[in-house]
Design a protein around this motif. Structure first.
Motif, PDB file in Angstrom:
ATOM      1  N   GLU A  89      -5.332  -3.293  -3.351  1.00  0.00           N
ATOM      2  CA  GLU A  89      -4.614  -2.970  -4.593  1.00  0.00           C
ATOM      3  C   GLU A  89      -3.148  -3.065  -4.347  1.00  0.00           C
ATOM      4  OE1 GLU A  89      -5.676  -2.872  -7.753  1.00  0.00           O
ATOM      5  OE2 GLU A  89      -7.670  -3.677  -6.716  1.00  0.00           O
ATOM      6  N   CYS A  90      -2.503  -2.038  -3.302  1.00  0.00           N
ATOM      7  CA  CYS A  90      -1.276  -2.132  -2.978  1.00  0.00           C
ATOM      8  C   CYS A  90      -0.692  -2.636  -1.781  1.00  0.00           C
ATOM      9  CB  CYS A  90      -0.830  -0.527  -3.188  1.00  0.00           C
ATOM     10  SG  CYS A  90      -1.299   0.418  -1.760  1.00  0.00           S
ATOM     11  N   SER A 111      -1.822   5.741  -0.491  1.00  0.00           N
ATOM     12  CA  SER A 111      -0.732   5.252  -1.247  1.00  0.00           C
ATOM     13  C   SER A 111      -1.133   5.275  -2.813  1.00  0.00           C
ATOM     14  CB  SER A 111      -0.207   4.077  -0.585  1.00  0.00           C
ATOM     15  OG  SER A 111       0.986   3.533  -1.419  1.00  0.00           O
ATOM     16  N   CYS A 112      -2.024   4.651  -3.227  1.00  0.00           N
ATOM     17  CA  CYS A 112      -2.280   4.440  -4.526  1.00  0.00           C
ATOM     18  C   CYS A 112      -3.645   5.089  -4.974  1.00  0.00           C
ATOM     19  CB  CYS A 112      -2.362   2.871  -4.881  1.00  0.00           C
ATOM     20  SG  CYS A 112      -3.809   2.167  -4.149  1.00  0.00           S
TER      21      CYS A 112
END
Length: 65
Positions: free
Chosen positions: A27-28, A54-55
């Motif tokens: 995703e990130c 992180s996400c």
């Protein structure tokens, strides 16, 4: 049979192998090389889960027995 990954069972060795590899979040893009996988079993499958710091995306590796 000898393995470079520690553990007393095949599940322990697989988890050690997953823990020893870096994971790039889909995703990130964050690369997490220190995260640990959590193992959950239902009897017919084993799931190893890890959350991106992180996400928050959850990554799952599922293995049928």
């Amino acid at each position: 049979m000898s393995s470079s990954y520690g553990g007393t069972s095949a599940f322990d060795r697989l988890r050690a192998r997953l823990d020893g590899s870096a994971l790039a979040c889909e995703e990130c893009g964050f690369v997490d090389d220190a995260g640990e996988w959590e193992a959950v079993t239902t009897g017919g499958t084993v799931e190893y889960r890890r959350e991106c710091p992180s996400c928050g995306t959850e990554h799952v590796r599922r293995y049928r027995l």
